[in-house]
Design an enzyme around this catalytic site. Structure first.
Site, PDB file in Angstrom:
ATOM      1  N   ARG A  35      79.060  33.347  52.011  1.00  0.00           N
ATOM      2  CA  ARG A  35      78.305  33.667  50.787  1.00  0.00           C
ATOM      3  C   ARG A  35      79.230  33.795  49.583  1.00  0.00           C
ATOM      4  O   ARG A  35      78.837  33.445  48.464  1.00  0.00           O
ATOM      5  CB  ARG A  35      77.519  34.957  50.987  1.00  0.00           C
ATOM      6  CG  ARG A  35      76.336  34.713  51.885  1.00  0.00           C
ATOM      7  CD  ARG A  35      75.462  35.927  51.984  1.00  0.00           C
ATOM      8  NE  ARG A  35      74.218  35.560  52.630  1.00  0.00           N
ATOM      9  CZ  ARG A  35      73.459  36.393  53.329  1.00  0.00           C
ATOM     10  NH1 ARG A  35      73.819  37.653  53.461  1.00  0.00           N
ATOM     11  NH2 ARG A  35      72.345  35.992  53.870  1.00  0.00           N
ATOM     12  N   LYS A 205      57.870  34.722  66.006  1.00  0.00           N
ATOM     13  CA  LYS A 205      56.499  35.125  65.712  1.00  0.00           C
ATOM     14  C   LYS A 205      55.706  34.131  64.875  1.00  0.00           C
ATOM     15  O   LYS A 205      56.198  33.634  63.871  1.00  0.00           O
ATOM     16  CB  LYS A 205      56.531  36.441  64.936  1.00  0.00           C
ATOM     17  CG  LYS A 205      56.973  37.623  65.767  1.00  0.00           C
ATOM     18  CD  LYS A 205      56.928  38.813  64.878  1.00  0.00           C
ATOM     19  CE  LYS A 205      57.123  40.118  65.581  1.00  0.00           C
ATOM     20  NZ  LYS A 205      57.167  41.178  64.563  1.00  0.00           N
ATOM     21  N   GLY A 361      68.844  31.444  57.801  1.00  0.00           N
ATOM     22  CA  GLY A 361      68.707  32.322  58.957  1.00  0.00           C
ATOM     23  C   GLY A 361      69.162  31.667  60.243  1.00  0.00           C
ATOM     24  O   GLY A 361      70.234  31.067  60.304  1.00  0.00           O
ATOM     25  N   GLY A 384      64.546  34.093  53.694  1.00  0.00           N
ATOM     26  CA  GLY A 384      63.259  34.549  53.154  1.00  0.00           C
ATOM     27  C   GLY A 384      62.843  33.793  51.904  1.00  0.00           C
ATOM     28  O   GLY A 384      61.674  33.435  51.740  1.00  0.00           O
TER      29      GLY A 384
END
Ligand code: AMP
Length: 403
Positions: A35, A205, A361, A384
């Site tokens: 990052r 999920k 992710g 996200g």
């Protein structure tokens, strides 16, 4: 879209929002500095022009993880742990202020000379940051006369430093190189995908991916579903899924998504088979099963060989591939094959001219782990934020700079 490439920063003091939320070990050593590296081109451009830079970022969630006595753990969550690495990567000394809005912080930013860099302490030590408090944003804006946002990872949050602050820099704000690249690549897939467009969705999920699947039904030709979330679909078709992951409260939704896909002529492709295991463990006994009749006591932890074959073929014949979420529990060697095969198929498709975007992710971790990161078109840094973009939402951090 205005980026740092459109400006000359000579004599400017740039307040630069970066995402230096890096992982640290117990001794506070940085375990992955990507990052920080990702922000270097933007910082270097400003410094090379003769501007100075005030860096601001968050690190972790200090107000959610208070010490036992209820106070903020200012040691654990200090951006000071990143200072020496930033200096090393920039090849110059970087100053530090141990509070982002103290008098001392403003003295230091006011005294910055051309090509000097100051790092402010963790913005999230103040609740006003995540609350999106306007006065806090205005105070922060006093550190510079130009605002640059290069923090794609937090672009989906309407926080003080990512969104609200932009209004205090009318005409003097833009995106950094990283943020611009992220937006360009995401827009390319969302609005200009070369057909056939295949979205590969995985992970644990369905509930996390409902909105993105719904939105992609109108855009994609194929939606491949793997990972733990696939079993909710099989259960919804009255399949026996053993003790595989399932969201009982999403069975109707799974049926609805399958029905909508039919109506919209989008192929929803589920895995034909699974690698099953007798426990959630790296040393579990394993077998192969079709997904409508998994035996009691067994769980699907990866897609099986037939699914790998079908998914790979669809991917390789696609003009555009978007991938978000692993096909199985890729953290365990016995269940990594499906995720690895998808990464390989995407790399192969890319080598023959397809465009591929890997969501942040776990999918980004997987392409890195299996060595395919430089064989795909673009690996996003924002988990996200990228998901929300593909859900069709406007990202506050993007909107604020564009307005
Ligand atoms: P997500 O954060 O929703 O993208 O989910 C990623 C996680 O899903 C990874 O840690 C995987 O290990 C996990 N996962 C993928 N497939 C399965 C599966 N079949 N059963 C349980 N967990 C899974």
């Amino acid at each position: 879209m205005k980026t740092v490439a459109d400006f000359n920063f000579t004599g400017k003091k740039v307040l630069l929002r970066v995402d230096f939320n890096v992982p640290l070990d117990k001794q506070y050593n940085i375990t992955d500095d990507s990052r920080i590296r990702a922000a270097l081109p933007t910082i270097n451009k400003i410094l090379k022009d003769g501007g100075s830079v005030v860096l601001m970022s968050h690190l972790g969630r200090p107000l959610k993880k208070l010490k036992e006595d209820g106070s903020v753990d200012k040691e654990k969550f200090s951006l000071n742990h990143t200072l020496s690495r930033i200096s090393e990567l920039l090849g110059q000394n970087v100053m530090f202020s141990d509070d982002c809005i103290s008098e001392e912080a403003f003295q230091k930013s006011a005294g910055l000379k051309a090509s000097e860099v100051l790092l402010l302490e963790n913005l999230r030590f103040y609740k006003e940051e995540e609350k999106g408090n306007k006065e806090f944003a205005q105070k922060l804006s006093g550190h510079g006369n130009f605002y640059v946002n290069d923090a794609f990872g937090t672009a989906h949050r309407a926080h003080a430093s990512t969104a609200l602050i932009a209004e205090f820099f009318p005409g003097n704000k833009c995106f950094g190189y990283l943020m611009a690249a992220e937006i360009e690549n995401a827009e390319k897939v969302m609005f200009n995908a070369r057909k056939p467009f295949t979205a590969v969705m995985g992970g644990a999920k369905v509930s996390d991916k409902i909105l993105i699947i719904q939105n992609l039904l109108d855009k994609a030709d194929n939606i491949i579903i793997g990972g733990g979330m696939a079993y909710t679909f099989f259960k919804a078709m009255n399949g026996a899924i053993g003790s595989s992951l399932v969201e009982e409260d999403r069975l109707d939704l799974a049926r609805e998504l399958m029905q909508k896909a039919k109506e919209k002529n989008c192929k929803l492709i589920l895995p034909k088979d699974s690698v099953i295991a007798d426990k959630f463990d790296k040393d579990a006994n394993t077998g192969i099963s079709d997904n409508m009749s998994i035996a009691d006591g067994w769980m699907g932890l990866d897609i099986g060989p037939q699914a790998i074959k079908e998914f790979s073929e669809v991917i390789k014949s696609s003009g555009t591939v978007l991938w978000n979420g692993p096909m199985g529990v890729f953290e365990m060697q016995k269940f990594e094959q499906g995720t690895k095969a998808v990464a390989e198929a995407i790399a192969e498709a890319t080598s023959t001219g397809s465009y591929s975007l890997i969501g942040g992710g776990d999918s980004a971790a997987a392409v890195n782990q299996f060595g395919y990161a430089d064989k795909v078109s673009y690996v996003s840094t924002g988990g996200g934020a990228l998901l929300e973009f593909f859900e069709g939402k406007i990202l506050p951090g993007v909107e604020a700079v564009n307005n």
